[in-house]
Design a protein around this motif. Structure first.
Motif, PDB file in Angstrom:
ATOM      1  N   GLY A  45       0.784  -1.225   0.000  1.00 39.61           N
ATOM      2  CA  GLY A  45       0.000   0.000   0.000  1.00 39.61           C
ATOM      3  C   GLY A  45       0.819   1.279   0.000  1.00 39.61           C
ATOM      4  O   GLY A  45       0.276   2.371  -0.074  1.00 39.61           O
ATOM      5  N   ILE A  46       2.147   1.156   0.076  1.00 42.62           N
ATOM      6  CA  ILE A  46       3.027   2.326   0.059  1.00 42.62           C
ATOM      7  C   ILE A  46       3.736   2.374  -1.291  1.00 42.62           C
ATOM      8  O   ILE A  46       4.542   1.510  -1.613  1.00 42.62           O
ATOM      9  CB  ILE A  46       4.085   2.276   1.186  1.00 42.62           C
ATOM     10  CG1 ILE A  46       3.441   2.100   2.551  1.00 42.62           C
ATOM     11  CG2 ILE A  46       4.983   3.513   1.128  1.00 42.62           C
ATOM     12  CD1 ILE A  46       2.749   3.297   3.106  1.00 42.62           C
ATOM     13  N   THR A  50       3.977   8.225  -1.774  1.00 46.55           N
ATOM     14  CA  THR A  50       3.704   8.132  -0.338  1.00 46.55           C
ATOM     15  C   THR A  50       4.989   7.886   0.437  1.00 46.55           C
ATOM     16  O   THR A  50       5.212   8.478   1.492  1.00 46.55           O
ATOM     17  CB  THR A  50       2.685   7.013  -0.047  1.00 46.55           C
ATOM     18  OG1 THR A  50       1.486   7.296  -0.765  1.00 46.55           O
ATOM     19  CG2 THR A  50       2.388   6.903   1.429  1.00 46.55           C
ATOM     20  N   LEU A  54       6.434  10.321   3.332  1.00 44.23           N
ATOM     21  CA  LEU A  54       6.662   9.850   4.696  1.00 44.23           C
ATOM     22  C   LEU A  54       8.107  10.071   5.142  1.00 44.23           C
ATOM     23  O   LEU A  54       8.355  10.473   6.283  1.00 44.23           O
ATOM     24  CB  LEU A  54       6.286   8.371   4.818  1.00 44.23           C
ATOM     25  CG  LEU A  54       4.793   8.075   4.734  1.00 44.23           C
ATOM     26  CD1 LEU A  54       4.546   6.583   4.582  1.00 44.23           C
ATOM     27  CD2 LEU A  54       4.064   8.628   5.959  1.00 44.23           C
ATOM     28  N   GLN A  73      -3.942   8.461   8.655  1.00 48.56           N
ATOM     29  CA  GLN A  73      -4.508   7.533   7.668  1.00 48.56           C
ATOM     30  C   GLN A  73      -4.475   6.111   8.238  1.00 48.56           C
ATOM     31  O   GLN A  73      -3.411   5.528   8.397  1.00 48.56           O
ATOM     32  CB  GLN A  73      -3.722   7.584   6.355  1.00 48.56           C
ATOM     33  CG  GLN A  73      -3.710   8.938   5.693  1.00 48.56           C
ATOM     34  CD  GLN A  73      -2.575   9.840   6.188  1.00 48.56           C
ATOM     35  OE1 GLN A  73      -1.895   9.538   7.146  1.00 48.56           O
ATOM     36  NE2 GLN A  73      -2.398  10.965   5.523  1.00 48.56           N
ATOM     37  N   LYS A  75      -5.323   3.020   7.108  1.00 50.27           N
ATOM     38  CA  LYS A  75      -4.722   1.932   6.327  1.00 50.27           C
ATOM     39  C   LYS A  75      -3.204   2.027   6.317  1.00 50.27           C
ATOM     40  O   LYS A  75      -2.505   1.033   6.462  1.00 50.27           O
ATOM     41  CB  LYS A  75      -5.244   1.943   4.884  1.00 50.27           C
ATOM     42  CG  LYS A  75      -6.645   1.430   4.721  1.00 50.27           C
ATOM     43  CD  LYS A  75      -7.030   1.460   3.266  1.00 50.27           C
ATOM     44  CE  LYS A  75      -7.556   0.088   2.875  1.00 50.27           C
ATOM     45  NZ  LYS A  75      -7.905   0.011   1.460  1.00 50.27           N
ATOM     46  N   ARG A  76      -2.700   3.225   6.142  1.00 50.68           N
ATOM     47  CA  ARG A  76      -1.250   3.449   6.106  1.00 50.68           C
ATOM     48  C   ARG A  76      -0.635   3.096   7.460  1.00 50.68           C
ATOM     49  O   ARG A  76       0.372   2.400   7.542  1.00 50.68           O
ATOM     50  CB  ARG A  76      -0.985   4.909   5.757  1.00 50.68           C
ATOM     51  CG  ARG A  76       0.428   5.217   5.387  1.00 50.68           C
ATOM     52  CD  ARG A  76       0.578   6.667   4.969  1.00 50.68           C
ATOM     53  NE  ARG A  76      -0.146   6.953   3.735  1.00 50.68           N
ATOM     54  CZ  ARG A  76      -0.274   8.149   3.210  1.00 50.68           C
ATOM     55  NH1 ARG A  76       0.250   9.203   3.792  1.00 50.68           N
ATOM     56  NH2 ARG A  76      -0.948   8.325   2.087  1.00 50.68           N
ATOM     57  N   ARG A  77      -1.253   3.570   8.531  1.00 46.29           N
ATOM     58  CA  ARG A  77      -0.772   3.301   9.883  1.00 46.29           C
ATOM     59  C   ARG A  77      -0.751   1.801  10.162  1.00 46.29           C
ATOM     60  O   ARG A  77       0.250   1.244  10.616  1.00 46.29           O
ATOM     61  CB  ARG A  77      -1.655   4.024  10.912  1.00 46.29           C
ATOM     62  CG  ARG A  77      -1.234   3.785  12.352  1.00 46.29           C
ATOM     63  CD  ARG A  77      -2.127   4.515  13.345  1.00 46.29           C
ATOM     64  NE  ARG A  77      -3.517   4.054  13.263  1.00 46.29           N
ATOM     65  CZ  ARG A  77      -4.545   4.814  12.914  1.00 46.29           C
ATOM     66  NH1 ARG A  77      -4.387   6.081  12.601  1.00 46.29           N
ATOM     67  NH2 ARG A  77      -5.769   4.307  12.874  1.00 46.29           N
ATOM     68  N   SER A  79      -0.777  -0.716   8.037  1.00 46.02           N
ATOM     69  CA  SER A  79       0.165  -1.416   7.166  1.00 46.02           C
ATOM     70  C   SER A  79       1.594  -1.271   7.685  1.00 46.02           C
ATOM     71  O   SER A  79       2.350  -2.245   7.732  1.00 46.02           O
ATOM     72  CB  SER A  79       0.056  -0.879   5.735  1.00 46.02           C
ATOM     73  OG  SER A  79       0.756  -1.695   4.841  1.00 46.02           O
TER      74      SER A  79
END
Length: 102
Positions: A45-46, A50, A54, A73, A75-77, A79
């Motif tokens: 997902g990254i 992104t 980050l 976010q 989903k980001r967190r 993942s």
């Protein structure tokens, strides 16, 4: 650096344009986004944009992983929290050995 495909020299400005970070942070971005052609898993997902965002925000992979819980976010967190070790392994895989004789 020399881009052998385009036969073009690459300097800091070109690296910044291509990766969104300075040359000394490219490894951090690559560790997050991975590289399927080299079997570097990265973090699901990254992607490149992104990852650069980050690393610009947190400075390096370890700082990002330490502070992943602060990301808004979901989903980001999640993942990053779930794939912490995979990100660290990915960083080892993309780090070049500078002790090799040329």
């Amino acid at each position: 650096l020399l881009d052998p495909i385009k036969n073009k020299k690459i300097g800091p400005a070109e690296v910044l344009e291509k990766f969104g970070v300075a040359p000394d942070r490219v490894i951090e971005v690559q560790a997050l986004m991975g590289d399927s052609s080299d079997n570097v898993p990265g973090v699901p997902g990254i992607g490149p944009k992104t990852a650069a965002e980050l690393i610009q925000q947190f400075g390096n992979l370890e700082q990002l992983l330490t502070h992943a819980h602060t990301l808004k976010q979901t989903k980001r967190r999640e993942s990053l929290q779930q794939y912490t070790e995979q990100a660290r392994i990915s960083k080892k895989l993309v780090t070049l050995d500078r002790q090799v004789d040329l």
